[in-house]
Design a protein around this motif. Structure first.
Motif, PDB file in Angstrom:
ATOM      1  N   GLU A 179      97.271  33.032  13.316  1.00 25.15           N
ATOM      2  CA  GLU A 179      96.198  33.992  13.109  1.00 25.15           C
ATOM      3  C   GLU A 179      96.528  35.325  13.782  1.00 25.15           C
ATOM      4  OE1 GLU A 179      92.145  32.725  13.466  1.00 25.15           O
ATOM      5  OE2 GLU A 179      92.696  30.609  13.350  1.00 25.15           O
ATOM      6  N   ALA A 180      95.852  36.378  13.329  1.00 25.73           N
ATOM      7  CA  ALA A 180      96.116  37.723  13.844  1.00 25.73           C
ATOM      8  C   ALA A 180      95.759  37.859  15.310  1.00 25.73           C
ATOM      9  CB  ALA A 180      95.351  38.759  13.029  1.00 25.73           C
ATOM     10  N   VAL A 181      94.813  37.035  15.785  1.00 31.31           N
ATOM     11  CA  VAL A 181      94.429  37.004  17.195  1.00 31.31           C
ATOM     12  C   VAL A 181      94.363  35.540  17.610  1.00 31.31           C
ATOM     13  CG1 VAL A 181      92.655  37.568  18.893  1.00 31.31           C
ATOM     14  CG2 VAL A 181      93.114  39.144  17.021  1.00 31.31           C
ATOM     15  N   ASP A 182      95.028  35.175  18.703  1.00 31.12           N
ATOM     16  CA  ASP A 182      95.023  33.770  19.117  1.00 31.12           C
ATOM     17  C   ASP A 182      93.751  33.431  19.883  1.00 31.12           C
ATOM     18  OD1 ASP A 182      95.307  34.634  21.765  1.00 31.12           O
ATOM     19  OD2 ASP A 182      97.438  34.199  21.869  1.00 31.12           O
ATOM     20  N   GLU A 183      93.648  32.177  20.306  1.00 31.79           N
ATOM     21  CA  GLU A 183      92.423  31.707  20.953  1.00 31.79           C
ATOM     22  C   GLU A 183      92.166  32.397  22.289  1.00 31.79           C
ATOM     23  OE1 GLU A 183      94.585  27.766  22.921  1.00 31.79           O
ATOM     24  OE2 GLU A 183      93.039  27.556  21.388  1.00 31.79           O
ATOM     25  N   ASN A 184      93.191  33.023  22.858  1.00 31.58           N
ATOM     26  CA  ASN A 184      93.021  33.762  24.109  1.00 31.58           C
ATOM     27  C   ASN A 184      92.772  35.249  23.894  1.00 31.58           C
ATOM     28  OD1 ASN A 184      93.460  31.477  25.802  1.00 31.58           O
ATOM     29  ND2 ASN A 184      95.665  31.655  25.427  1.00 31.58           N
ATOM     30  N   GLN A 239     102.725  40.414  36.171  1.00 29.72           N
ATOM     31  CA  GLN A 239     103.766  39.636  36.852  1.00 29.72           C
ATOM     32  C   GLN A 239     103.164  38.505  37.681  1.00 29.72           C
ATOM     33  OE1 GLN A 239     105.908  42.632  39.046  1.00 29.72           O
ATOM     34  NE2 GLN A 239     107.038  43.363  37.242  1.00 29.72           N
ATOM     35  N   ASN A 240     101.925  38.697  38.132  1.00 28.49           N
ATOM     36  CA  ASN A 240     101.211  37.662  38.895  1.00 28.49           C
ATOM     37  C   ASN A 240     100.383  36.755  38.002  1.00 28.49           C
ATOM     38  OD1 ASN A 240     102.218  38.594  41.365  1.00 28.49           O
ATOM     39  ND2 ASN A 240     100.539  40.061  41.608  1.00 28.49           N
ATOM     40  N   GLN A 241     100.722  36.721  36.720  1.00 29.40           N
ATOM     41  CA  GLN A 241     100.081  35.835  35.741  1.00 29.40           C
ATOM     42  C   GLN A 241      98.624  36.187  35.474  1.00 29.40           C
ATOM     43  OE1 GLN A 241     102.175  33.680  34.206  1.00 29.40           O
ATOM     44  NE2 GLN A 241     103.690  34.632  35.546  1.00 29.40           N
ATOM     45  N   VAL A 242      98.242  37.436  35.706  1.00 35.47           N
ATOM     46  CA  VAL A 242      96.886  37.893  35.353  1.00 35.47           C
ATOM     47  C   VAL A 242      96.933  38.399  33.913  1.00 35.47           C
ATOM     48  CG1 VAL A 242      95.070  39.578  35.798  1.00 35.47           C
ATOM     49  CG2 VAL A 242      96.229  38.453  37.708  1.00 35.47           C
ATOM     50  N   ASN A 243      96.307  37.656  33.003  1.00 37.86           N
ATOM     51  CA  ASN A 243      96.326  38.033  31.586  1.00 37.86           C
ATOM     52  C   ASN A 243      95.077  38.790  31.153  1.00 37.86           C
ATOM     53  OD1 ASN A 243      98.858  36.791  31.024  1.00 37.86           O
ATOM     54  ND2 ASN A 243      97.845  34.802  31.045  1.00 37.86           N
ATOM     55  N   TYR A 244      93.973  38.595  31.896  1.00 38.58           N
ATOM     56  CA  TYR A 244      92.721  39.259  31.529  1.00 38.58           C
ATOM     57  C   TYR A 244      92.014  39.769  32.777  1.00 38.58           C
ATOM     58  CZ  TYR A 244      93.418  36.386  27.362  1.00 38.58           C
ATOM     59  OH  TYR A 244      93.955  35.784  26.262  1.00 38.58           O
ATOM     60  N   LEU A 245      91.318  40.883  32.603  1.00 39.04           N
ATOM     61  CA  LEU A 245      90.377  41.371  33.612  1.00 39.04           C
ATOM     62  C   LEU A 245      88.991  41.289  32.975  1.00 39.04           C
ATOM     63  CD1 LEU A 245      92.287  44.511  34.955  1.00 39.04           C
ATOM     64  CD2 LEU A 245      92.098  42.278  36.048  1.00 39.04           C
ATOM     65  N   ILE A 246      88.269  40.225  33.277  1.00 41.02           N
ATOM     66  CA  ILE A 246      86.965  39.998  32.643  1.00 41.02           C
ATOM     67  C   ILE A 246      85.942  40.988  33.193  1.00 41.02           C
ATOM     68  CG2 ILE A 246      85.099  38.336  32.303  1.00 41.02           C
ATOM     69  CD1 ILE A 246      87.142  36.102  32.634  1.00 41.02           C
TER      70      ILE A 246
END
Length: 609
Positions: A512-517, A170-177
């Motif tokens: 594609e099956a997986v996008d650039e992100n 919800q806070n726009q966190v898409n990844y935890l690197i």
């Protein structure tokens, strides 16, 4: 003064104790309120050591392709050598795994084959740079004895990772690197480097971060890595700088060389007279031993494929070298597959180390028009290599046609026919082989197209004869892997059905099956349509390939195919349709109206209405 000294020593002691505290060694628990059991994420990795300055080596240890690393890492080439300490983003499929009765650990499963001298500790530290620990390796491999590892043994190395929680999303966190905290790091510098905030990092990891802990850096998107530019000194400048040194060194060496030549010549002449006979004898013995070893290797390898000798042509390595100009790069199609010309025909020649025995055993059991035909094979006993010679298909892979071709786009009718061809091939290996064959790597790059744009399934390198088994050796391609196989290692025909559903989405969307992100297409599909195409019909135009929209195709027809895809992608494998039902539904696609529910779908029942 004494008071100041006391406070300084106290502060130093606290800092030192913090540094000396051991890192987290047992792994990281899953986020209690993460939205999915798995997600696509990334690990920050620094290329170090001579074996990690080649992107191919790094892609091998992380079981991903070179382009999948190059794209998020801002690399312009997948073949150029890396430089020491070059930063990379490695894509991971992060899953929540049951470690014991009370704990679920979050990690990406990487399979590693033990080599001579390997230990859990050395592989964790030297190869994976502390993105895992030897203690966690022991936890996820409870049946292995760390002090008694065999060369060639398969071991799961858990790369630490985490999926965002509902609040983070919800806070726009898409990844935890995933990032290994270094002794000289501080939280603010890491936040600045990755485009995050100190608060976000502390909220995600706590405030007791220790050196060599894996921390999880919350970001909305991957930062652009600044890659080093290789520098070189111009040739003329190097020549000028070294000219004086070379001249001086040459004069000195010349004087010494003349003297040594005179002395050495006399000595060599004398020695050669009596060594001639001995050398001749030794060479004869070496040739004999080498010939015996090669014969033994060839006999052993041929014994493995003895059942195939009367079904396929056995080529000589000289024939394949001539066909491919000694496997020149100009003949390379993709991966390790080369285009060769023999007996007036083109062939696709797959070069591999000797691990083709299982693939050959499976291929000799199958014969279908929608499977790429194996014409023969070759064994090179000198290098223990095996070569599989396949029919050559003129129009390349479906992946290339969908995602790389800018001019020759596929029409809707062609795409539908391709889907039917793939389904027919899968139905054959699922229903008409005993035991049943599971392909395990259905994806658009493994679908090849002939001159008439008819599809054939290729690459049975990961295929398994027999199903409903459990394996710890997870293999496959990101974006196509069925959730139950990824999390529990369940091998069944329904994992091929899931992968086929992803290919259907590629055919419909052109994506594609997986996008650039690193986001899987099927995940995005579920988020947009939530398992109900009819209810979210207004979103269709944004999902369908723009090229298809120009054809004015029937929306109802596309919805029918999307409904089949939804059924294939059901999270419960038992509720996915069989390939028999899928073939039936696709062949009736012009007038099929499917009824999708939580229990999957039954085309026969729908049409019967």
């Amino acid at each position: 003064m004494k008071l100041l000294l006391f406070f300084f020593l106290l502060h130093f002691q606290n800092s030192l104790s913090q540094i000396l505290l051991p890192p987290n060694t047992t792994g990281y628990a899953c986020n209690p309120n993460q939205t999915t059991p798995s997600c696509q994420t990334y690990a920050f990795f620094t290329a170090m050591g001579p074996n990690q300055l080649d992107l191919a080596n790094i892609s091998d240890i992380f079981s991903v392709s070179r382009p999948m690393i190059a794209k998020p890492s801002n690399l312009t080439s997948v073949t150029s050598p890396l430089v020491p300490n070059q930063p990379l983003f490695i894509p991971l499929t992060c899953t929540c795994n049951k470690a014991n009765t009370t704990t679920n650990l979050s990690y990406a499963k990487l399979n590693y084959t033990i080599k001579k001298g390997d230990t859990f500790y050395l592989v964790s530290t030297d190869l994976y740079h502390n993105l895992t620990t030897y203690q966690s390796v022991e936890i996820v491999n409870p049946t292995l004895v760390p002090t008694n590892l065999d060369i060639g043994q398969e071991v799961i190395f858990p790369i630490f990772c985490k999926c965002p929680t509902q609040t983070q999303l919800q806070n726009q966190v898409n990844y935890l690197i995933s990032y290994v905290f270094q002794p000289l790091d501080n939280v603010s510098s890491i936040a600045s480097r990755f485009g995050s905030t100190t608060k976000a990092i502390v909220d995600a990891n706590g405030d007791n971060i220790r050196p060599l802990d894996t921390i999880f850096v919350p970001v909305s998107r991957l930062p652009v890595l600044t890659q080093p530019t290789p520098t070189s000194v111009p040739l003329g400048q190097r020549s000028t700088e070294r000219k004086g040194k070379v001249i001086g060194l040459g004069i000195g060496l010349g004087v010494c060389g003349i003297f040594l030549i005179l002395m050495g010549g006399f000595w060599a002449y004398r020695e050669s007279l009596w060594k001639k006979r001995a050398d001749g004898k030794d060479k004869y013995i070496d040739r004999t031993r080498s010939s015996k070893r090669n014969d033994q290797v060839e006999v052993s390898l041929m014994a493995d494929v003895s059942d195939c000798l009367d079904k396929y042509k056995v080529y000589r390595i000289e024939e394949l070298n001539e066909a491919t100009d000694s496997f020149d790069e100009r003949c390379l199609i993709q991966g390790s597959v080369y285009k060769g010309y023999m007996d007036g025909k083109h062939y696709a020649i797959k070069k591999m180390k000797w691990n083709a025995c299982e693939e050959l055993k499976i291929l000799q059991k199958v014969n279908h028009g929608n499977l790429v035909m194996l014409e023969g094979f070759c064994i090179d006993s000198n290098n223990a290599n095996c070569y599989l010679v396949y029919e050559y298909l003129e129009n390349g892979s479906l992946y290339t046609r969908l995602h790389e071709s800018k001019t020759e786009r596929l029409s809707w009718r062609t795409r539908l026919q391709i889907a039917i061809d793939i389904a027919n091939g899968l139905q054959y290996i699922h229903e008409h082989t005993r035991p049943r064959v599971v392909h395990k790597d259905i994806k658009s790059s493994n679908i090849l197209l002939d001159a008439q744009m008819r599809a054939k399934i290729a690459n049975f390198g990961l295929a398994k004869s027999g199903c409903n088994a459990i394996t710890m050796h997870i293999v496959g391609t990101q974006g196509y892997i069925a959730p139950e196989y990824l999390s529990d290692g369940v091998v069944s025909t329904k994992m091929d059905v899931f992968s086929f559903g992803v290919v259907l989405l590629e055919l419909i969307s052109g994506r594609e099956a997986v996008d650039e992100n690193g986001k899987a297409l099927w995940v995005e599909f579920y988020e947009n349509f939530n398992g109900d195409v009819e209810k979210h019909k207004h979103k269709l135009k944004g999902f369908i390939d723009d090229f298809l929209l120009k054809e004015s195709i029937s929306t109802d027809n596309v919805m029918n195919i999307m409904s089949i895809a939804i059924a294939c992608l059901h999270k419960d494998p038992s509720k996915r349709p069989s390939m028999v039902d899928i073939v039936y539904a696709l062949c009736k696609s012009d007038d099929l109206f499917t009824d999708i529910s939580q229990d999957g779908f039954s085309p026969r029942q729908v049409i019967a209405r």
